[in-house]
Each structure stands twice: as structure tokens, then as C-alpha cells.
Design a protein around this motif. Structure first.
Motif, PDB file in Angstrom:
ATOM      1  N   GLN A 190      -3.926  10.379   0.175  1.00 32.19           N
ATOM      2  CA  GLN A 190      -4.189   9.301  -0.776  1.00 32.19           C
ATOM      3  C   GLN A 190      -4.136   9.732  -2.234  1.00 32.19           C
ATOM      4  N   GLU A 191      -4.456  10.971  -2.522  1.00 32.91           N
ATOM      5  CA  GLU A 191      -4.528  11.418  -3.921  1.00 32.91           C
ATOM      6  C   GLU A 191      -3.928  12.813  -4.056  1.00 32.91           C
ATOM      7  N   MET A 192      -2.716  12.964  -3.609  1.00 37.09           N
ATOM      8  CA  MET A 192      -2.056  14.269  -3.713  1.00 37.09           C
ATOM      9  C   MET A 192      -1.623  14.526  -5.152  1.00 37.09           C
ATOM     10  N   GLY A 193      -1.154  15.742  -5.389  1.00 37.18           N
ATOM     11  CA  GLY A 193      -0.711  16.084  -6.733  1.00 37.18           C
ATOM     12  C   GLY A 193       0.516  15.307  -7.164  1.00 37.18           C
ATOM     13  N   ARG A 194       1.370  14.960  -6.205  1.00 39.09           N
ATOM     14  CA  ARG A 194       2.578  14.178  -6.490  1.00 39.09           C
ATOM     15  C   ARG A 194       2.995  13.431  -5.227  1.00 39.09           C
ATOM     16  N   LYS A 195       4.010  12.637  -5.376  1.00 39.64           N
ATOM     17  CA  LYS A 195       4.522  11.844  -4.254  1.00 39.64           C
ATOM     18  C   LYS A 195       5.146  12.745  -3.186  1.00 39.64           C
ATOM     19  N   PHE A 196       5.321  12.183  -1.986  1.00 41.16           N
ATOM     20  CA  PHE A 196       5.831  12.935  -0.845  1.00 41.16           C
ATOM     21  C   PHE A 196       6.817  12.030  -0.105  1.00 41.16           C
ATOM     22  N   LYS A 197       8.027  12.545   0.134  1.00 42.57           N
ATOM     23  CA  LYS A 197       9.096  11.718   0.698  1.00 42.57           C
ATOM     24  C   LYS A 197       9.571  12.268   2.043  1.00 42.57           C
ATOM     25  N   ILE A 198       9.760  11.350   2.997  1.00 44.87           N
ATOM     26  CA  ILE A 198      10.131  11.688   4.368  1.00 44.87           C
ATOM     27  C   ILE A 198      11.332  10.841   4.769  1.00 44.87           C
ATOM     28  N   SER A 199      12.277  11.451   5.483  1.00 47.99           N
ATOM     29  CA  SER A 199      13.441  10.698   5.964  1.00 47.99           C
ATOM     30  C   SER A 199      13.745  11.037   7.413  1.00 47.99           C
TER      31      SER A 199
ATOM     32  N   ARG B  98       0.828  -1.203   0.000  1.00 45.10           N
ATOM     33  CA  ARG B  98       0.000   0.000   0.000  1.00 45.10           C
ATOM     34  C   ARG B  98       0.866   1.259   0.000  1.00 45.10           C
ATOM     35  N   GLU B  99       0.611   2.135  -0.972  1.00 45.73           N
ATOM     36  CA  GLU B  99       1.259   3.443  -1.093  1.00 45.73           C
ATOM     37  C   GLU B  99       2.777   3.355  -1.280  1.00 45.73           C
ATOM     38  N   ALA B 100       3.222   2.244  -1.890  1.00 45.05           N
ATOM     39  CA  ALA B 100       4.642   2.138  -2.230  1.00 45.05           C
ATOM     40  C   ALA B 100       4.967   2.962  -3.472  1.00 45.05           C
ATOM     41  N   CYS B 101       3.949   3.230  -4.285  1.00 41.78           N
ATOM     42  CA  CYS B 101       4.086   4.079  -5.471  1.00 41.78           C
ATOM     43  C   CYS B 101       2.955   5.107  -5.432  1.00 41.78           C
ATOM     44  N   GLY B 102       2.796   5.838  -6.509  1.00 44.86           N
ATOM     45  CA  GLY B 102       1.682   6.764  -6.630  1.00 44.86           C
ATOM     46  C   GLY B 102       1.887   8.077  -5.905  1.00 44.86           C
ATOM     47  N   ASN B 103       0.837   8.899  -5.919  1.00 37.95           N
ATOM     48  CA  ASN B 103       0.895  10.246  -5.339  1.00 37.95           C
ATOM     49  C   ASN B 103       0.523  10.193  -3.857  1.00 37.95           C
ATOM     50  N   THR B 104       1.380   9.542  -3.102  1.00 34.95           N
ATOM     51  CA  THR B 104       1.141   9.230  -1.706  1.00 34.95           C
ATOM     52  C   THR B 104       2.399   9.547  -0.897  1.00 34.95           C
ATOM     53  N   VAL B 105       2.329   9.308   0.410  1.00 35.28           N
ATOM     54  CA  VAL B 105       3.550   9.328   1.216  1.00 35.28           C
ATOM     55  C   VAL B 105       4.296   8.029   0.930  1.00 35.28           C
ATOM     56  N   ARG B 106       5.434   8.161   0.294  1.00 31.60           N
ATOM     57  CA  ARG B 106       6.208   6.978  -0.085  1.00 31.60           C
ATOM     58  C   ARG B 106       6.886   6.363   1.145  1.00 31.60           C
ATOM     59  N   ASN B 107       7.651   5.301   0.912  1.00 33.31           N
ATOM     60  CA  ASN B 107       8.302   4.629   2.033  1.00 33.31           C
ATOM     61  C   ASN B 107       9.124   5.618   2.853  1.00 33.31           C
TER      62      ASN B 107
ATOM     63  N   PHE C 234      -0.170  20.822   1.158  1.00 30.67           N
ATOM     64  CA  PHE C 234       0.321  20.313  -0.119  1.00 30.67           C
ATOM     65  C   PHE C 234      -0.825  19.724  -0.935  1.00 30.67           C
ATOM     66  N   ASP C 235      -1.716  19.001  -0.281  1.00 26.19           N
ATOM     67  CA  ASP C 235      -2.861  18.399  -0.966  1.00 26.19           C
ATOM     68  C   ASP C 235      -3.790  19.473  -1.527  1.00 26.19           C
ATOM     69  N   ARG C 236      -3.960  20.552  -0.790  1.00 30.12           N
ATOM     70  CA  ARG C 236      -4.924  21.582  -1.188  1.00 30.12           C
ATOM     71  C   ARG C 236      -4.373  22.532  -2.247  1.00 30.12           C
ATOM     72  N   PHE C 237      -3.104  22.905  -2.112  1.00 26.93           N
ATOM     73  CA  PHE C 237      -2.549  23.937  -2.990  1.00 26.93           C
ATOM     74  C   PHE C 237      -1.572  23.387  -4.033  1.00 26.93           C
ATOM     75  N   GLY C 238      -1.205  22.131  -3.927  1.00 23.54           N
ATOM     76  CA  GLY C 238      -0.220  21.571  -4.843  1.00 23.54           C
ATOM     77  C   GLY C 238      -0.729  21.449  -6.267  1.00 23.54           C
ATOM     78  N   GLU C 239       0.146  21.669  -7.224  1.00 24.98           N
ATOM     79  CA  GLU C 239      -0.150  21.565  -8.652  1.00 24.98           C
ATOM     80  C   GLU C 239      -0.598  20.141  -8.996  1.00 24.98           C
ATOM     81  N   ARG C 240      -1.594  20.015  -9.890  1.00 22.20           N
ATOM     82  CA  ARG C 240      -2.096  18.696 -10.264  1.00 22.20           C
ATOM     83  C   ARG C 240      -2.088  18.437 -11.758  1.00 22.20           C
ATOM     84  N   ASN C 241      -1.862  19.449 -12.552  1.00 23.58           N
ATOM     85  CA  ASN C 241      -1.863  19.242 -14.003  1.00 23.58           C
ATOM     86  C   ASN C 241      -0.464  19.115 -14.580  1.00 23.58           C
ATOM     87  N   LYS C 242       0.424  19.979 -14.164  1.00 23.68           N
ATOM     88  CA  LYS C 242       1.780  19.996 -14.715  1.00 23.68           C
ATOM     89  C   LYS C 242       2.683  19.148 -13.830  1.00 23.68           C
ATOM     90  N   ARG C 243       2.894  17.928 -14.246  1.00 27.54           N
ATOM     91  CA  ARG C 243       3.617  16.969 -13.420  1.00 27.54           C
ATOM     92  C   ARG C 243       4.979  17.485 -12.983  1.00 27.54           C
TER      93      ARG C 243
END
Length: 696
Positions: A163-172, A119-128, A239-248
Motif C-alpha cells: 500500500q505504501e511502497m517507495g515507488r510503483k510496481f508493475k507486473i505483466s 483502487r491502486e490505479a496510481c500511487g506507490n502500489t501494485v499498478r494494473n 522491495f517495501d522494506r529496502f526500497g529507496e523512499r527519498n530519492k524518487r
């Protein structure tokens, strides 16, 4: 398609897996658009690869931690559904390739038997969520960050906020100021600190690599540990509310912060606090605080025949732990690839003679932890049988490379082929670099930087180069990047482009020049002293394409002439323009909102209703051929097109209706009221849509 039902006990996981099976069936029957289905499967770890008809499966392993039982399970799954090869990624995941789409639900169910998710290993989600592989054993760490990384993973898995953000999100999470988890190139990077006896983190915000690398900005010098999850949720909501969704290419958070400005972005995060279900989240560290478990078996005493080789290996690959009497063993894994036969033997080894834990590293390696010092000779003997004692763990010789043209749709040139050749050159001609931690070499097959080439001291990026009517594989040489520690880093300069076949000579030129002229300087200091142009001139003879030979048109690891073939990348967010599909999905959100309300998850119910509001509004705007690119824009544009013109009558502006979400605490009363408002909104837009279709 084979009928399949999971026996997983967790009803939430079971629902996930059965839903994936259902969506695959709908896709096969032509009832789900191809682009929309791509978005659905990516969020479930199912990723298209370069070869037609098969999938890459990304297995999400929080901070790379794996037990013996889990490694056995992954190996069994790889043998049954794939080809027995396991690939370690730079985000501490495991990937397996050549999997049939129809078998992915069954595969997922098998993994979940050992508490492993896709779950959420790919896609526009919080990645690993990644962490320093030596977290918990690092002699320099203020405290173990592992429980905090796990709590972050656990809190946001399946969280409707991401779950459906404009792009992926990475945390370390880095273990110390050395910042080996590279906070400065993450959307959120955490570095542990203790201030006045209190645990907390320095937090970096908005970093990223890709084709336009951006250094993270400082969010805070210190956030207490019980505030890291609420802070992260606030950031994700904005990020979910204001993030760009058309221009990858402009959809990552680094671009949003650039557009809004750091201060305005953080003001919006602060404004969102009232809407959070938790203002603080206490994180239980008990499971990570226990003493190191004793091995199940006593390791036999062995006599090492080649003592010199053993001592060289210890110097190169063995790490002293902060726990007295224990060490960790680093295994350098070429290209991050190893196979299930050896994986099972390794799993048995750590279960019987260690503490039943290993971690995959950000440099695509393996770290075995909690080895008694007196057992080192036994482990050396057993690992040698597996060919797992190659020198150079975490050294210059430990080259990072993405899969490139082997399996990735976006690969332009072979990254694994050139990595193999450079590793051969280092081993044969520069063995002294097995113990050099000053220079890193990283390779990506394209500009997207999955191999992190543009933050390395020496980086290579796959490209192509034209010579008359022919096209040859090429490498862009990048120099001068590196991790400086404590949230600071630098990105590489693009120095020169050369044919791929000359990559080994480029490395020779650089290392020979460094050894002859650096006079004890570290590589980055030497690079700065000489300047980019010096290295351009040094490598310039290799860029001459007037003297290409037949061999130059064959990429590393290939027998045939090079053909530039780039597919459609699946890292991308998918733009959905089917109005009926969007309305259907928006209504799904409302169903899920009611289910969350019935389960007394008020905050989740509210956010799902919010998503229903926005998706429904987007559907109607698209029916009017209005362009929308982020949630905030959708909300404002809906008022302009529909509310202000009285095409649709609401009890207030759409903006005021939707933005109740950050004006109220997530109580039962507000959740009930907000869902009722969303339901009334749907009745209004469906009535409008029905009239609109009747008039067409």
C-alpha cells in the motif's frame, strides 16, 4: 462539498469510498497537508492534471478485460463526470479527464456497481496487472494466462504489503514466448511454460523504462503456477522494506536490485518465506475454462459491396483464434482515444453478436474476441459505421503515444500532435506499413517513457531546444529498440535531437533509407549493420537550428508559440515530514492491525503492525532531524539514535523486535504477540515525544 454516501453492498469497498470522501473534506478544511493528500488520492486513482482544479481518473481494468455492461458503466460515468472521452493507456487502463475532485467518491461508487475499481490505479502500489490482449485465444500459447493475472490482481488489491511502497510496481503476463506483454521491462514479468506436463512461468525481475531503462534479470526459468503469488509477495516485502523512499529517481526496484545484487535480493526473498501466510496458492481457472458463450442474437447476413476493401481489412485487422471457427478483430484506436457514443454501440455489438468481451491492448487499441468467422462481414459493416475499420492494427502505422502536454504535468512537448502527423504521413505516403509488424513507433512527451519510446525500433521523446532567446519544441530521435521474445529485449539508442516540426521528415528519411538499402533485412538487423553513427549522419541535416522558421516555434497541435512549462509530476512518491501526521498514521496502522486480527487475517494483522512500527520510528527520527530513506535503514537508525543511547528503553533492540516478522509463521499467537509489542512500542515513543515537546 456535496454530502455523499455509497450504496455499494461490499463493506470493504464502501469503507474505501467513504474514506476518500472524508479525506477530501479534511483536505478542504486544511487538516491534511497537501503533499500527504496527494499520496492518499493517487492510491485511489485520482491524479492531478496539467489544468488547474480538475483531476484525471484512472480506471483499473485487470489485463484490459471489459464486458458490455462495464463499458456502458464507464461511458455513463464519463458523460456524467467528465467530457465523454475515454483514453486507453499502455497499461490497459481507461483514463477520463477534467473531473471535479469533490465528485470522485460518487464517481467511484458508480463504477463499483459494475465491479470496476479505482483502487491502486496510481500511487506507490501494485499498478494494473497487464497481459497480452490475445491471452486465451493465442494460437501459440501453452495455456491461458488470464486467470493467473486476475488472481494476482485480486490477491494484492488492498493487501497491506503493497500500500505504501517507495515507488510503483508493475507486473505483466505474456501469452507466449513472443512476450507481447514485455516482461523484460517490468518489475515482475511472467512468460507461460509447461515443463513435464506442469504449468508454470519463466519469471523476469527488475526491469523498467523511465529515464534510465533497465533490462529485467532472470528470476527463474520455471516457477509452478501455485508459487507465483507467494514469490511475488516475497519480492514485494523486500522491495517495501529496502526500497529507496527519498530519492524518487532511484526508488524503483531496478535500482534496489542493482544496489543489493540479484543474489542478495533473492536471498532476502527466500528468508521472508516463513512469514508468508501461504507457501502455495492454488489458482482457480474454472471461470476462464468454460466454452465460448453463444451470441444472444443471430447476426444478419450482409453482402459486402467493396470486397477488396473487406479483404484488405481482414488481412490487416483480423486474427485467427486457437478456437476453431472463431476470430478476433483488432480496432486501431488513434492515440488511444475514443468516445462514449461509439463505446456504447460497440458494447451492444459485443453483447448481442459476440461473447460479451473485449480487451484493451498495451498499444492502446481494442480487441474484440470470439467472433464467429461467418459473422465477419456483419461485424465489418457495423464497425465501419463507427469508423472502427482503420487499417494497421498492431502495425507500424499503429503509433503509441502518451497524452504529453495535452493533460500531463510533466509533458515537455506534444506527443499526441506529432503522433497524429506521423500517422498522416504513413497513411498518405507509406500505406505498405499497414501490414508491417517489424517496426514500432512510440512517442513520449518527456523522459519518463509512458509512451515507451525508448524500447521501440523508432522512438521520439519530447524535449525543447534553445535558439537565441527563444525556445522551440524538439524531439529526441531514438532507434534500435525492440522486443526479441522470451524475456529478451533491447533499448533504443539516443541518436539525435531535432526541432519537433521536422519529426515527419525524420520518419521519411528513415523509411526511405530503409527501403532503398536494407535489401530484405529486418529493421533491427539493418540498424545493427549500419550502426548508430550512420543514422546520426543521415538525420544530421534536420538538427540544424540556424535556419529555424516561425513555424518551428509552434508545437504540433497548437496555434500559439511554444512555452516550456513543466509542473510537478504525480508519478512520484511523496515524502512526508510532518512528525504528528506520521504518528497519527502509524496509530491508524495499529487500529487496522487490530481489525485484521479480529477478522482472523493473521498475516495482514502482522504486516500492518510492522508498518506501524516503522512509521512510528520514522516519525521520531524525523523529529531528531535524522535522514531516513528506506524501512531497513529506519530500523537500524532507530537503534543507533534511541535504543543504544537509552533514550527509549525496549525489551530488546528495535531490530530484533521488528524482524520477528520474518522469524515466525503468521499464526494467531504470533499476530497477538506482535501487535502487543507494537502497542508497547507506541506507548514508549509517545511518552518520549511528550517529554521532548515539554522541553522545547
Amino acid at each position: 462539498m456535496q454530502s455523499f454516501r455509497t450504496e455499494i453492498e461490499d463493506p470493504i469497498v464502501q469503507k474505501d469510498i467513504i474514506d476518500l470522501e472524508r479525506k477530501i473534506a479534511l483536505f478542504r478544511d486544511g487538516k491534511i497537508d497537501d503533499e500527504r493528500f496527494r499520496s492518499l488520492r493517487l492510491a485511489r486513482g485520482v491524479y492531478g492534471q496539467r489544468q488547474e482544479g480538475v483531476q484525471m481518473i484512472r480506471i483499473k481494468l485487470p489485463f484490459g478485460k471489459v464486458s458490455s455492461e462495464q463499458l456502458h458503466r464507464i461511458s455513463d460515468v464519463s458523460d456524467e463526470y467528465s467530457r465523454g472521452r475515454l483514453h486507453i493507456t499502455t497499461r490497459q487502463d481507461i483514463q477520463i479527464h477534467y473531473v471535479s475532485l469533490d465528485r470522485t467518491p460518487e464517481l467511484w461508487a458508480e463504477l463499483e456497481k459494475s465491479d470496476i475499481t479505482l483502487r491502486e490505479a496510481c500511487g506507490n502500489t501494485v499498478r494494473n496487472i497487464t497481459a497480452s490482449e490475445n491471452a486465451g485465444i493465442d494460437v501459440d500459447e501453452p495455456f491461458d494466462v488470464s486467470p493467473y493475472a486476475f488472481a494476482m490482481f485480486d490477491f494484492f488489491l488492498r493487501n497491506p504489503v503493497c500500500q505504501e511502497m517507495g515507488r510503483k510496481f508493475k507486473i505483466s503476463f505474456s501469452s507466449s514466448d513472443e512476450d507481447t506483454a514485455l516482461s523484460y521491462l517490468h518489475d515482475l514479468g511472467f512468460i507461460p511454460k509447461i515443463v513435464n506436463g506442469e504449468r508454470g512461468f519463466k519469471v523476469m525481475l527488475g526491469g523498467g523504462l523511465g529515464s534510465q531503462p533497465h533490462h529485467a534479470e532472470l528470476l527463474s526459468e520455471f516457477i509452478p503456477v501455485n508459487q507465483i503469488i507467494p514469490t511475488t509477495e516475497g519480492v514485494l516485502r523486500i522491495f517495501d522494506r529496502f526500497g529507496e523512499r527519498n530519492k524518487r529517481l532511484k526508488a524503483r526496484m531496478k535500482f534496489l536490485i542493482k544496489d543489493l545484487g540479484r543474489d542478495e535480493f533473492l536471498r532476502l526473498v527466500e528468508e521472508e518465506k516463513k512469514a508468508l501466510a501461504y507457501q502455495t496458492v492454488e489458482i482457480d481457472t474454472t471461470a476462464f475454462d468454460a466454452p465460448i458463450a453463444a451470441p444472444l442474437l443471430v447476426a444478419p447476413k450482409v453482402v459486402i459491396e467493396d470486397v477488396a476493401a473487406f479483404e484488405t481489412w481482414k488481412k490487416s485487422n483480423v486474427i485467427q483464434q486457437k478456437q476453431a471457427g472463431y476470430v478476433a478483430i483488432g480496432i486501431k484506436v488513434s492515440l488511444g482515444d475514443f468516445y462514449t457514443d461509439k463505446a456504447r454501440l460497440l458494447a451492444d455489438l459485443i453483447k448481442n453478436y459476440a461473447a460479451n468481451e473485449l480487451r484493451f491492448s498495451l498499444r492502446q487499441d481494442i480487441l474484440i474476441r470470439h467472433i464467429k468467422e461467418e459473422d465477419l462481414s456483419f461485424f465489418y459493416q457495423e464497425l465501419a459505421k463507427l469508423d472502427f475499420v482503420s487499417l494497421g492494427y498492431n502495425s507500424t502505422a499503429d503509433i503509441t503515444a502518451c497524452p504529453g502536454t495535452d493533460t500531463c504535468n510533466l509533458g515537455i512537448a506534444s506527443s499526441t500532435g506529432i503522433a497524429t502527423e506521423l500517422a498522416r504521413v504513413l497513411a498518405a505516403e507509406y500505406p505498405q506499413y499497414n501490414n508491417n509488424n517489424d517496426i514500432t513507433i512510440k512517442i513520449s512527451g518527456c523522459m519518463n517513457a509512458c509512451g515507451q519510446h525508448n524500447m521501440a525500433e523508432i522512438g521520439f521523446q519530447g524535449m525543447s531546444i534553445n535558439s537565441g532567446k527563444l525556445v522551440a519544441p524538439a524531439l529526441q530521435v531514438l532507434l534500435g529498440g525492440g522486443n526479441l521474445g522470451n524475456g529478451e529485449g533491447r533499448f533504443s539508442d539516443k541518436v539525435i535531437k531535432i526541432p519537433s516540426r521536422r519529426g515527419p521528415d525524420a520518419l521519411r528519411f528513415l523509411l526511405n533509407d530503409f527501403e532503398a538499402n536494407a535489401n530484405g533485412l529486418k529493421f533491427l538487423d539493418y540498424y545493427d549493420a549500419k550502426g548508430e553513427n550512420y543514422f546520426f549522419e543521415l538525420l544530421k541535416p534536420l538538427a540544424d537550428i540556424t535556419n529555424l522558421t516561425e513555424a518551428d516555434f509552434i508545437d504540433w497541435g497548437n496555434a500559439d508559440n511554444y512555452v516550456k512549462a513543466i509542473g510537478v509530476g504525480e508519478c512520484a512518491g511523496v515524502v512526508i515530514d510532518l512528525v504528528a501526521t506520521l504518528i497519527f498514521e502509524a496509530k491508524d496502522k495499529m487500529t487496522f492491525a487490530q481489525e485484521a486480527f479480529d477478522d482472523k487475517n493473521w498475516a495482514d494483522a502482522i504486516y500492518l503492525a510492522y508498518a506501524g512500527f516503522v512509521n512510528g520510528a520514522k516519525a521520531l527520527l524525523l523529529s531528531e532531524n535524522e535522514k531516513t530513506n528506506h524501512h531497513a535503514g529506519i530500523i537500524d537508525l532507530f537503534d543507533t539514535v534511541f535504543t543504544a543511547t537509552n533514550k527509549i528503553e525496549l525489551k530488546s533492540t528495535f531490530r530484533d523486535l521488528v524482524y520477528q516478522i520474518n522469524q515466525n509463521e503468521p499464526s494467531e499467537a504470533f499476530a497477538k504477540s506482535y501487535i502487543q509489542d507494537a502497542t508497547a512500542f507506541f506507548e514508549a515513543i509517545e511518552l518520549y515525544r511528550a517529554k521532548d515537546l515539554a522541553n522545547e
